[in-house]
Design a protein around this motif. Structure first.
Motif, PDB file in Angstrom:
ATOM      1  N   ILE A 170       0.855  -1.183   0.000  1.00 25.14           N
ATOM      2  CA  ILE A 170       0.000   0.000   0.000  1.00 25.14           C
ATOM      3  C   ILE A 170       0.894   1.237   0.000  1.00 25.14           C
ATOM      4  CG2 ILE A 170      -1.688   1.346   1.304  1.00 25.14           C
ATOM      5  CD1 ILE A 170      -2.747  -1.283   2.441  1.00 25.14           C
ATOM      6  N   THR A 171       0.629   2.138  -0.932  1.00 32.88           N
ATOM      7  CA  THR A 171       1.391   3.385  -1.023  1.00 32.88           C
ATOM      8  C   THR A 171       0.488   4.549  -0.640  1.00 32.88           C
ATOM      9  OG1 THR A 171       2.734   2.487  -2.840  1.00 32.88           O
ATOM     10  CG2 THR A 171       2.768   4.881  -2.519  1.00 32.88           C
ATOM     11  N   LEU A 172       0.852   5.274   0.404  1.00 31.97           N
ATOM     12  CA  LEU A 172       0.121   6.463   0.827  1.00 31.97           C
ATOM     13  C   LEU A 172       0.786   7.681   0.215  1.00 31.97           C
ATOM     14  CD1 LEU A 172      -1.910   8.037   2.639  1.00 31.97           C
ATOM     15  CD2 LEU A 172      -0.194   7.890   4.468  1.00 31.97           C
TER      16      LEU A 172
ATOM     17  N   ILE B 154      -3.934   4.819  10.290  1.00 31.91           N
ATOM     18  CA  ILE B 154      -5.225   4.374   9.754  1.00 31.91           C
ATOM     19  C   ILE B 154      -5.037   3.531   8.498  1.00 31.91           C
ATOM     20  CG2 ILE B 154      -7.425   5.173   8.771  1.00 31.91           C
ATOM     21  CD1 ILE B 154      -7.053   7.738  10.450  1.00 31.91           C
ATOM     22  N   ILE B 155      -4.148   3.986   7.609  1.00 35.38           N
ATOM     23  CA  ILE B 155      -3.948   3.317   6.316  1.00 35.38           C
ATOM     24  C   ILE B 155      -2.992   2.135   6.431  1.00 35.38           C
ATOM     25  CG2 ILE B 155      -3.231   3.676   3.911  1.00 35.38           C
ATOM     26  CD1 ILE B 155      -5.756   5.222   4.724  1.00 35.38           C
ATOM     27  N   ALA B 156      -2.064   2.196   7.385  1.00 36.78           N
ATOM     28  CA  ALA B 156      -1.012   1.181   7.546  1.00 36.78           C
ATOM     29  C   ALA B 156      -0.258   0.954   6.238  1.00 36.78           C
ATOM     30  CB  ALA B 156      -1.618  -0.135   8.045  1.00 36.78           C
ATOM     31  N   PRO B 157       0.343   2.026   5.680  1.00 34.24           N
ATOM     32  CA  PRO B 157       1.014   1.887   4.385  1.00 34.24           C
ATOM     33  C   PRO B 157       2.367   1.207   4.505  1.00 34.24           C
ATOM     34  CG  PRO B 157       1.362   4.078   5.239  1.00 34.24           C
ATOM     35  CD  PRO B 157       0.447   3.384   6.222  1.00 34.24           C
ATOM     36  N   ASP B 158       2.776   0.610   3.398  1.00 38.25           N
ATOM     37  CA  ASP B 158       4.128   0.070   3.294  1.00 38.25           C
ATOM     38  C   ASP B 158       5.100   1.151   2.836  1.00 38.25           C
ATOM     39  OD1 ASP B 158       3.499  -2.940   3.649  1.00 38.25           O
ATOM     40  OD2 ASP B 158       2.116  -2.300   2.079  1.00 38.25           O
TER      41      ASP B 158
ATOM     42  N   GLU C  45       8.713   4.212  12.879  1.00 43.84           N
ATOM     43  CA  GLU C  45       7.627   3.796  13.765  1.00 43.84           C
ATOM     44  C   GLU C  45       6.637   2.880  13.059  1.00 43.84           C
ATOM     45  OE1 GLU C  45       3.718   5.859  15.856  1.00 43.84           O
ATOM     46  OE2 GLU C  45       5.459   7.093  15.354  1.00 43.84           O
ATOM     47  N   ARG C  46       6.310   3.204  11.813  1.00 42.81           N
ATOM     48  CA  ARG C  46       5.296   2.439  11.081  1.00 42.81           C
ATOM     49  C   ARG C  46       5.893   1.314  10.236  1.00 42.81           C
ATOM     50  NH1 ARG C  46       1.092   3.151  13.781  1.00 42.81           N
ATOM     51  NH2 ARG C  46       0.212   1.804  12.163  1.00 42.81           N
ATOM     52  N   GLY C  47       7.197   1.216  10.183  1.00 38.99           N
ATOM     53  CA  GLY C  47       7.825   0.200   9.343  1.00 38.99           C
ATOM     54  C   GLY C  47       7.571   0.455   7.874  1.00 38.99           C
ATOM     55  N   ALA C  48       7.533   1.725   7.492  1.00 37.89           N
ATOM     56  CA  ALA C  48       7.229   2.108   6.115  1.00 37.89           C
ATOM     57  C   ALA C  48       8.406   2.849   5.490  1.00 37.89           C
ATOM     58  CB  ALA C  48       5.989   3.001   6.071  1.00 37.89           C
ATOM     59  N   THR C  49       8.563   2.693   4.189  1.00 42.46           N
ATOM     60  CA  THR C  49       9.566   3.447   3.447  1.00 42.46           C
ATOM     61  C   THR C  49       9.004   4.824   3.108  1.00 42.46           C
ATOM     62  OG1 THR C  49      10.478   1.435   2.465  1.00 42.46           O
ATOM     63  CG2 THR C  49      10.977   3.517   1.365  1.00 42.46           C
TER      64      THR C  49
END
Length: 272
Positions: free
Chosen positions: A22-24, A77-81, A178-182
């Motif tokens: 998922i890309t935010l 909310i979105i939990a993006p990657d 924190e979110r483990g996202a790039t």
């Protein structure tokens, strides 16, 4: 234009076959896709290209500061990657403003090397809450248009928008951990020519928008945040091709959004 929950813009009728990654996307009107259909924005084109969800949470008129706040709000909310934070050069200047394009906004100043937050004023909060229902009356709208639609003229609280933007990058870097996202920083061109002055300048800051954007790009690179410099990429194109990427009031044309989407797609492939 169609928006849904949390003000997220539709990407059109198609749906990707994959659920991840998922890309935010956060940013301003260039990321939101002013002047084009839902399916013609660059986040929509990116979603088709990677066949995975791209959440277009950009908001027209936002400064880079507001885009960072929106990323912080929506990431849980979105939990993006992946989080793509898009900005045009003028978005850096907006980081020094409390009112932009007649709308009040939250803003930051810098105190002892740290950000200090300032929320919107009480009048602006009241107007944002009351203007929509009151404007349904044609009579009230006609009599009190300025009161309902404007918080005042453009207001610079300081001339350190680049400093604010660079400190906000620290928050983005922390958000990614924190979110483990790039977290990817995307610098988008706001005009066909980098030095074209179509956006309001700051009388107290003689630096160009392009110079401010370069400072932020350098700050992101020093923080080891992946940077997509679409400004430089578009600048290498022939003049006629650059002009075709923009339309109407100056936003990207459908072709311009396809070009940006391809630049972002290629960059995401490199940072996987």
């Amino acid at each position: 234009m169609h928006t849904g929950r949390h003000g997220i813009r539709s990407n059109g009728d198609g749906r990707p076959s994959r659920q991840r990654p998922i890309t935010l996307v956060v940013g301003d009107s260039f990321a939101f896709g002013d002047e084009v259909l839902d399916s013609e924005t660059w986040p929509a084109a990116l979603e088709r290209a990677i066949d995975a969800p791209v959440v277009n949470a950009a908001v027209a008129g936002f400064g880079l500061d507001q885009s960072v706040l929106r990323a912080e709000r929506l990431a849980p909310i979105i939990a993006p990657d992946r989080i793509v934070v898009s900005f045009i050069p003028h978005d850096v200047r907006r980081c020094a403003m409390s009112i932009w394009s007649h709308h009040a906004k939250p803003w930051f100043d810098v105190e002892s090397g740290r950000l200090r937050a300032h929320p919107m004023g009480r009048y602006a909060a009241w107007r944002n809450a009351m203007a929509p229902p009151l404007s349904r009356s044609v009579l009230i709208e006609s009599l009190f248009h300025d009161v309902l639609r404007s918080d005042g003229s453009d207001t610079f609280e300081h001339h350190r928008g680049d400093e604010v933007a660079c400190l906000l990058l620290d928050r983005l870097e922390a958000l990614g951990r924190e979110r483990g996202a790039t977290v990817v920083v995307l610098a988008q061109p706001q005009t066909p020519v980098p030095t074209d002055a179509r956006y309001p300048s700051d009388p107290g800051d003689p630096r160009s928008d392009a110079e401010l954007a370069s400072i932020v790009i350098d700050c992101a690179q020093r923080r080891h945040l992946p940077v997509v410099d679409a400004i430089s990429a578009v600048a290498t194109l022939p003049a006629a091709q650059r002009e075709a990427l923009f339309r109407g009031k100056g936003h990207n044309s459908p072709e311009g959004n396809r070009v940006i989407a391809e630049i972002v797609r290629a960059a995401l492939e490199r940072v996987r």
